[in-house]
Design a protein around this motif. Structure first.
Motif, PDB file in Angstrom:
ATOM      1  N   HIS A   1      -3.177   6.386   3.674  1.00  0.00           N
ATOM      2  CA  HIS A   1      -1.739   6.150   3.809  1.00  0.00           C
ATOM      3  C   HIS A   1      -1.265   5.556   2.486  1.00  0.00           C
ATOM      4  O   HIS A   1      -1.766   4.506   2.058  1.00  0.00           O
ATOM      5  N   GLY A   2      -0.335   6.242   1.836  1.00  0.00           N
ATOM      6  CA  GLY A   2       0.135   5.760   0.531  1.00  0.00           C
ATOM      7  C   GLY A   2      -1.019   5.647  -0.436  1.00  0.00           C
ATOM      8  O   GLY A   2      -1.771   6.600  -0.653  1.00  0.00           O
TER       9      GLY A   2
ATOM     10  N   VAL B   1       2.499   5.113  11.955  1.00  0.00           N
ATOM     11  CA  VAL B   1       1.832   6.346  11.506  1.00  0.00           C
ATOM     12  C   VAL B   1       0.409   6.466  12.070  1.00  0.00           C
ATOM     13  O   VAL B   1      -0.262   7.471  11.862  1.00  0.00           O
ATOM     14  N   ALA B   2      -0.050   5.425  12.768  1.00  0.00           N
ATOM     15  CA  ALA B   2      -1.465   5.380  13.167  1.00  0.00           C
ATOM     16  C   ALA B   2      -1.727   6.045  14.512  1.00  0.00           C
ATOM     17  O   ALA B   2      -0.873   6.021  15.406  1.00  0.00           O
ATOM     18  N   ARG B   3      -2.896   6.659  14.621  1.00  0.00           N
ATOM     19  CA  ARG B   3      -3.348   7.178  15.912  1.00  0.00           C
ATOM     20  C   ARG B   3      -4.818   6.787  16.088  1.00  0.00           C
ATOM     21  O   ARG B   3      -5.612   6.930  15.161  1.00  0.00           O
ATOM     22  N   GLU B   4      -5.168   6.292  17.284  1.00  0.00           N
ATOM     23  CA  GLU B   4      -6.548   5.871  17.534  1.00  0.00           C
ATOM     24  C   GLU B   4      -7.143   6.658  18.689  1.00  0.00           C
ATOM     25  O   GLU B   4      -6.456   6.915  19.682  1.00  0.00           O
TER      26      GLU B   4
ATOM     27  N   ILE C   1       0.823  -1.220   0.000  1.00  0.00           N
ATOM     28  CA  ILE C   1       0.000   0.000   0.000  1.00  0.00           C
ATOM     29  C   ILE C   1       0.859   1.273   0.000  1.00  0.00           C
ATOM     30  O   ILE C   1       0.365   2.345  -0.305  1.00  0.00           O
ATOM     31  N   GLU C   2       2.141   1.143   0.353  1.00  0.00           N
ATOM     32  CA  GLU C   2       3.002   2.331   0.330  1.00  0.00           C
ATOM     33  C   GLU C   2       3.589   2.579  -1.070  1.00  0.00           C
ATOM     34  O   GLU C   2       4.309   3.548  -1.277  1.00  0.00           O
TER      35      GLU C   2
ATOM     36  N   LYS D   1      -6.068  -2.169   9.397  1.00  0.00           N
ATOM     37  CA  LYS D   1      -4.932  -2.873  10.028  1.00  0.00           C
ATOM     38  C   LYS D   1      -3.707  -2.911   9.118  1.00  0.00           C
ATOM     39  O   LYS D   1      -2.599  -3.206   9.580  1.00  0.00           O
ATOM     40  N   ALA D   2      -3.902  -2.618   7.818  1.00  0.00           N
ATOM     41  CA  ALA D   2      -2.762  -2.626   6.884  1.00  0.00           C
ATOM     42  C   ALA D   2      -1.929  -1.353   7.014  1.00  0.00           C
ATOM     43  O   ALA D   2      -0.820  -1.279   6.491  1.00  0.00           O
TER      44      ALA D   2
END
Ligand code: RFL
Ligand code: PHB
Length: 389
Positions: free
Chosen positions: A277-278, A172-175, A131-132, A166-167
């Motif tokens: 993302h990407g 880079v993730a924030r929840e 995905i990037e 989840k991918a």
């Protein structure tokens, strides 16, 4: 297989996006884990904002919605003593439409073949790769074969439990999350609604909602502790509880009947950032959850899809890469406002187990303020009909 946009999930978000892209001549394929019948069996949203109605109209798929949907000019908050009517049409010049998510999904599903939108139902082990990069792809099993679907973009419309979110790498993730200490027990029955407009009630025994799907089909909810089991709630027990919580006037108009569907749904507020993302974009419940108070979930999925379709159209038709880069910020600005509204209406209308007399006094004061202030009613009304897209 190769396409421009691979869409994971054929709920309302995935199907709506697929149709919007096909209308622009952009190739896409939707990959869904369940069967079509299973997707249609999920009883969920009932109230559509203008954004959702407008998208169906733009696609020319609104014939049944226009014929069968109920246009609602207001709704009510019940505080145990009175009904506070929010005159949405008068306060905002707009309305909402009662038309079930099941029916929206059915209309989108039925039109897919004639619009050249491929939907692969029953896809197993869907996984996202690369995905990037500019060449992401999906792998999955379908009709006994291992498949690979190459695309320029993947859009995750696979709900809260799907693989897309989840991918995105944890770095880079924030929840952001709030889990509520109760769930909504819903009942669907072929009986006329007790009122022609929705009633959200805050009663000392708990929350209740009177909603509908049509003049002859009603949808009701009561809140229950998360420890409750659906088997312990006979239809009669639910009707009895609704009659108490909705109050004597609504109870007098309430027709009881056997349930067609009955389930308990937990309540949660959740936002995942980033929404892109990407080469992966997220839409709908894949990126965020609102508690159902205020009926925002499906409508928020629709506004995400609107922004995503705009961004992808800009990319494929005008070579505009900035459109993709701007998607997440645009979508999230509206997401956070809907999160705020759903959370504040949830707080106002439910009795939380840890609340003391002060919190209850705040609810009483706020309901009284709403009952007597046009400004307060306008604020609620403009959120209820949906903030501008
Ligand atoms: P959905 O509908 O969950 O669809 C996601 C799809 O992705 C598929 N999927 C996968 N596909 C391939 N591979 C995998 N590994 C996959 N994993 C999952 C799933 O099978 C599914 O088909 O998400 P979407 O499209 O984002 O739509 C969101 C809405 O469904 C949701 O926000 C609303 O239903 C929320 N909601 C309400 N929203 C409103 O706007 N108004 C309402 O009145 C309203 N009432 C409600 C609600 C939700 C409720 N529950 C049960 C959560 C009332 C309730 C009780
Ligand atoms: C519904 O009819 O299912 C419904 C209506 C309003 C809500 C949530 C659900 O806030």
């Amino acid at each position: 297989m190769k396409t421009h946009v691979a869409i994971v999930g054929a709920g309302p978000a995935g199907l709506l996006l697929g149709h919007l892209l096909r209308a622009e001549g952009i190739e896409c394929v939707v990959v869904e884990r369940q069967t079509g019948d299973y997707v249609l069996g999920r009883i969920r949203a009932g109230v559509l904002e203008a954004i959702t109605v407008n998208l169906m109209e733009r696609l020319g798929l609104d014939a049944r919605l226009k014929a069968e949907g109920l246009v609602e000019e207001g709704f009510n908050l019940a505080d145990g003593e009175r009904l506070i009517r929010i005159d949405v049409a008068n306060l905002t010049g707009q309305t909402v439409t009662v038309y079930g998510q099941t029916e929206v999904t059915r209309d989108l599903m039925d039109a897919a073949p004639e619009r050249g939108l491929p939907v692969l139902y029953g896809a197993g082990d869907v996984a996202l790769h690369e995905i990037e990069s500019d060449a992401p792809y999906l792998t999955f099993t379908h009709e006994g074969r291992q498949e690979r679907l190459d695309a320029r973009f993947i859009v995750g419309c696979d709900g809260f439990h799907g693989p897309s979110r989840k991918a995105i790498p944890a770095r880079v993730a924030r929840e952001y999350e709030r889990v509520y200490p109760f769930g909504w027990l819903g009942i669907l029955a072929d009986v006329p609604p007790c009122n022609h407009e929705l009633i959200y009630a805050n009663h000392e025994r708990g929350f209740a909602l009177a909603s509908m799907r049509s003049h002859v089909r009603s949808r009701y909810y009561v809140d229950v502790p998360l420890t409750e089991k659906i088997e312990d709630w006979s239809d009669e027990r639910i009707w009895d509880e609704l009659a108490i919580r909705l109050g004597p006037d609504a109870a007098a108009q309430m027709t009881r009947g056997p349930s067609i569907e009955k389930s308990i749904a937990p309540l949660r507020s959740y936002v995942f950032e980033p929404m892109r993302h990407g080469s992966l974009l997220l839409c709908g419940d894949a990126a965020h959850i609102v508690p159902p108070t205020g009926a925002k979930g499906l409508n928020l999925a629709a506004s995400d899809v609107h922004y995503a379709a705009q961004a992808l159209t800009g990319f494929f038709k005008a070579g505009d890469a900035d459109a993709i880069a701007g998607y997440a910020a645009k979508a999230l600005a509206r997401v956070w406002k809907s999160e705020r509204f759903s959370w504040s209406l949830t707080k106002l209308m439910h009795r939380f187990p840890d609340d003391g007399p002060f919190e209850r006094a705040m609810q009483v004061a706020e309901l009284d303020y709403i009952a007597t202030s046009r400004a307060a009613q306008t604020s609620i009304a403009e959120n209820y009909v949906g903030l501008p897209v």
